[in-house]
Design a protein around this motif. Structure first.
Motif, short mmCIF file in Angstrom:
data_model
loop_
_atom_site.label_atom_id
_atom_site.label_comp_id
_atom_site.label_asym_id
_atom_site.label_seq_id
_atom_site.Cartn_x
_atom_site.Cartn_y
_atom_site.Cartn_z
N UNK A 35 6.47 5.45 -2.21
CA UNK A 35 6.98 6.09 -1.00
C UNK A 35 5.79 6.61 -0.21
N UNK A 36 5.30 5.77 0.69
CA UNK A 36 4.09 6.17 1.43
C UNK A 36 4.38 7.25 2.47
N UNK A 37 5.65 7.53 2.70
CA UNK A 37 6.01 8.56 3.70
C UNK A 37 6.07 9.94 3.07
N UNK A 38 5.85 10.02 1.76
CA UNK A 38 5.95 11.30 1.08
C UNK A 38 4.65 11.68 0.39
N UNK A 39 4.76 12.28 -0.80
CA UNK A 39 3.60 12.77 -1.52
C UNK A 39 2.71 11.62 -1.95
N UNK A 40 1.40 11.80 -1.75
CA UNK A 40 0.45 10.75 -2.10
C UNK A 40 0.02 10.84 -3.55
N UNK A 41 0.07 9.72 -4.24
CA UNK A 41 -0.41 9.64 -5.62
C UNK A 41 -1.86 9.19 -5.65
N UNK A 42 -2.21 8.21 -4.80
CA UNK A 42 -3.56 7.70 -4.76
C UNK A 42 -3.57 6.28 -4.22
N UNK A 43 -4.63 5.55 -4.52
CA UNK A 43 -4.75 4.14 -4.12
C UNK A 43 -5.06 3.30 -5.35
N UNK A 44 -4.44 2.13 -5.41
CA UNK A 44 -4.71 1.16 -6.46
C UNK A 44 -5.45 -0.04 -5.88
N UNK A 45 -6.10 -0.80 -6.75
CA UNK A 45 -6.74 -2.05 -6.37
C UNK A 45 -6.23 -3.14 -7.30
N UNK A 46 -6.08 -4.35 -6.73
CA UNK A 46 -5.67 -5.52 -7.49
C UNK A 46 -6.78 -6.57 -7.40
N UNK A 47 -6.88 -7.40 -8.43
CA UNK A 47 -7.93 -8.43 -8.50
C UNK A 47 -7.27 -9.77 -8.78
N UNK A 48 -7.61 -10.79 -7.96
CA UNK A 48 -7.00 -12.10 -8.15
C UNK A 48 -7.91 -13.22 -7.69
N UNK A 49 -7.50 -14.45 -8.01
CA UNK A 49 -8.31 -15.63 -7.71
C UNK A 49 -7.71 -16.52 -6.63
N UNK A 50 -6.40 -16.36 -6.31
CA UNK A 50 -5.76 -17.34 -5.45
C UNK A 50 -4.94 -16.73 -4.31
N UNK A 254 5.38 -8.25 11.38
CA UNK A 254 4.21 -8.14 10.53
C UNK A 254 3.02 -7.63 11.32
N UNK A 255 2.11 -6.93 10.64
CA UNK A 255 0.93 -6.41 11.32
C UNK A 255 0.03 -5.65 10.39
N UNK A 256 -0.74 -4.73 10.95
CA UNK A 256 -1.82 -4.01 10.28
C UNK A 256 -2.73 -5.03 9.59
N UNK A 257 -3.47 -5.76 10.41
CA UNK A 257 -4.14 -6.98 9.97
C UNK A 257 -5.64 -6.81 9.76
N UNK A 258 -6.20 -7.77 9.05
CA UNK A 258 -7.64 -7.97 8.98
C UNK A 258 -7.88 -9.44 8.72
N UNK A 259 -9.07 -9.92 9.14
CA UNK A 259 -9.48 -11.29 8.92
C UNK A 259 -10.57 -11.34 7.85
N UNK A 260 -10.53 -12.39 7.04
CA UNK A 260 -11.57 -12.56 6.02
C UNK A 260 -11.74 -14.04 5.74
N UNK A 261 -12.91 -14.39 5.20
CA UNK A 261 -13.19 -15.78 4.84
C UNK A 261 -12.82 -15.98 3.39
N UNK A 262 -11.89 -16.90 3.15
CA UNK A 262 -11.46 -17.20 1.79
C UNK A 262 -12.61 -17.85 1.01
N UNK A 263 -12.44 -17.89 -0.31
CA UNK A 263 -13.48 -18.45 -1.16
C UNK A 263 -13.72 -19.93 -0.88
N UNK A 264 -12.71 -20.60 -0.30
CA UNK A 264 -12.88 -22.02 0.05
C UNK A 264 -13.33 -22.21 1.50
N UNK A 265 -13.66 -21.10 2.19
CA UNK A 265 -14.20 -21.18 3.53
C UNK A 265 -13.20 -21.06 4.65
#
Length: 309
Positions: A35-50, A254-265
Motif C-alpha cells: 500500500x504505497x499510499x500509506x505507511x512506508x516499509x521500505x524499498x526492495x530490489x529484484x535481480x533477473x536476467x530476462x 501507463x507511465x512513470x517511465x525510464x529508458x535503458x539499454x538492454x543486455x542485447x543492445x
C-alpha cells in the motif's frame, strides 16, 4: 525469503532498471510497498536476467526508528556515481506532511541504503516528488523533479543544482515547464479542489538521444487515464526551453517511465501499468529511436500487454 516472481505477479510502481553487463543481470527497483499510499516499509530490489523472471525481493532500504518520514515511500532511482550507489527517493516528511525527494547511499546495488542527505533536498515548504539525477555537460549534478499539482494546481517540472557530493541543493529551483503546456494533457477536477483545473506532472526521466537532443519523459493524464509524453530541450541544456511533443508516447494507462539499454543492445522503455493499486505491474517495451523521435515497437506492445487485458 527471496523467490522467483514474474512481471505478471509483481506488484511494483515506478520501475527503475539498472543493467549490469558484467554480471549478465538487471537490477529492478520501484515503489514496492503493498500500500504505497500509506505507511512506508521500505524499498526492495529484484535481480533477473530476462526482464520477466526476477529473484527477490531483497531488502534495499529499511528506515531506522528515527527516520524523518513514515508514509509514502515512492519512486527510488539508483545511480552508480563516484564509485558509490546513490538512491533518489520520495518520502512524506513527518514534520510538515509534505513530500520531498531525498538522497540515500550504499556501496552496493543490493544495499543496504542509508540516508545521505539531511532529509529531502527539495525545498522544505514545497510538496515535491520523483526527483531524478542528471549530470550536465560540465559534469555538474542536477535534480529534476515535480512540484506537485496539489500545491500549484498546474503541476510543474523543475530543475535544481546539487552539491558535488549530492548531499544538498546548490541553487534555487527553476521551473522548466507546467503540465498544461503539453498539447496532449487534459485537466481534471478533484473533490478537494472543486474550483480549479488540475494538471499532473509525474516521473520525469532524462535521456540523451543519439542525435544529441536532450529528451525528458514525463507522465500526466488524458481524460483521467495515465499517459506518458516526451519533451525536448531546444538548447540541449537541462534549463531548456522545453518543447513538448504533440502526442503522448504511451496512453494506455501507463507511465512513470525510464529508458535503458538492454543486455542485447535494444532500447527499452520501463513503465508501470495499470495505474491502480494493487494491480500495477512493471512493463518493458522495445523502443525505436530515429532522429531523436521515439516510437514504441507495436509488436512488443501487443505481445507484452496481452495479459493486462
Amino acid at each position: 525469503m527471496a523467490k522467483v516472481v514474474t512481471n505478471q505477479d509483481l506488484q511494483l510502481r515506478d520501475p527503475f532498471v539498472i543493467p549490469v553487463p558484467e554480471e549478465g543481470v538487471y537490477y529492478l527497483f520501484g515503489s514496492t510497498d503493498r500500500n504505497i499510499w500509506g505507511k512506508g516499509i521500505g524499498f526492495d530490489v529484484y535481480v533477473g536476467k530476462d526482464l520477466n523472471a526476477w529473484d527477490g525481493p531483497y531488502a534495499a532500504f529499511r528506515p531506522e526508528a528515527d527516520f524523518y518520514a513514515e508514509n509514502n515511500f515512492w519512486a527510488p532511482e539508483v545511480y552508480k556515481h563516484q564509485e558509490r550507489c546513490y538512491m533518489f527517493a520520495t518520502f512524506r516528511r513527518k514534520d510538515n506532511n509534505l513530500l520531498g525527494t531525498a538522497v540515500l547511499v550504499s556501496d552496493s546495488l543490493r544495499g543496504p541504503f542509508v540516508p545521505h542527505s539531511d532529509g529531502p533536498v527539495t525545498p522544505k515548504d514545497w510538496s515535491s516528488l520523483d526527483g531524478t539525477l542528471y549530470i550536465d555537460e560540465a559534469g555538474l549534478p542536477w535534480m529534476v523533479f515535480c512540484h506537485e499539482w496539489q500545491q500549484v494546481a498546474d503541476g510543474q517540472v523543475c530543475a535544481m543544482r546539487l552539491s558535488l557530493d549530492l548531499r544538498e541543493s546548490a541553487g534555487e529551483p527553476v521551473v522548466l515547464f507546467t503540465a498544461s503546456e503539453a498539447p496532449w494533457t487534459t485537466s481534471f477536477q478533484h473533490p478537494r479542489y472543486p474550483d480549479q483545473d488540475n494538471y499532473v506532472t509525474d516521473g520525469p526521466s532524462m535521456y540523451r538521444a543519439k542525435n544529441g537532443e536532450l529528451l525528458m519523459l514525463w507522465a500526466s493524464f488524458i481524460n483521467n487515464t495515465y499517459a506518458l509524453g516526451v519533451a525536448r530541450s531546444a538548447s540541449g541544456s537541462v534549463l531548456g526551453p522545453w518543447v513538448q511533443d504533440a502526442e503522448a508516447l504511451y496512453q494506455s494507462d501507463g507511465g512513470h517511465a525510464m529508458l535503458f539499454e538492454a543486455l542485447d543492445g535494444r532500447l527499452m522503455l520501463a513503465i508501470h501499468t495499470p495505474n491502480q493499486t494493487p494491480n500495477e505491474r512493471p512493463l518493458f517495451l522495445e523502443v525505436e529511436e530515429q532522429e531523436g523521435r521515439l516510437r514504441v515497437v507495436a509488436e512488443a506492445r501487443g505481445k507484452i500487454s496481452n495479459w493486462l487485458r
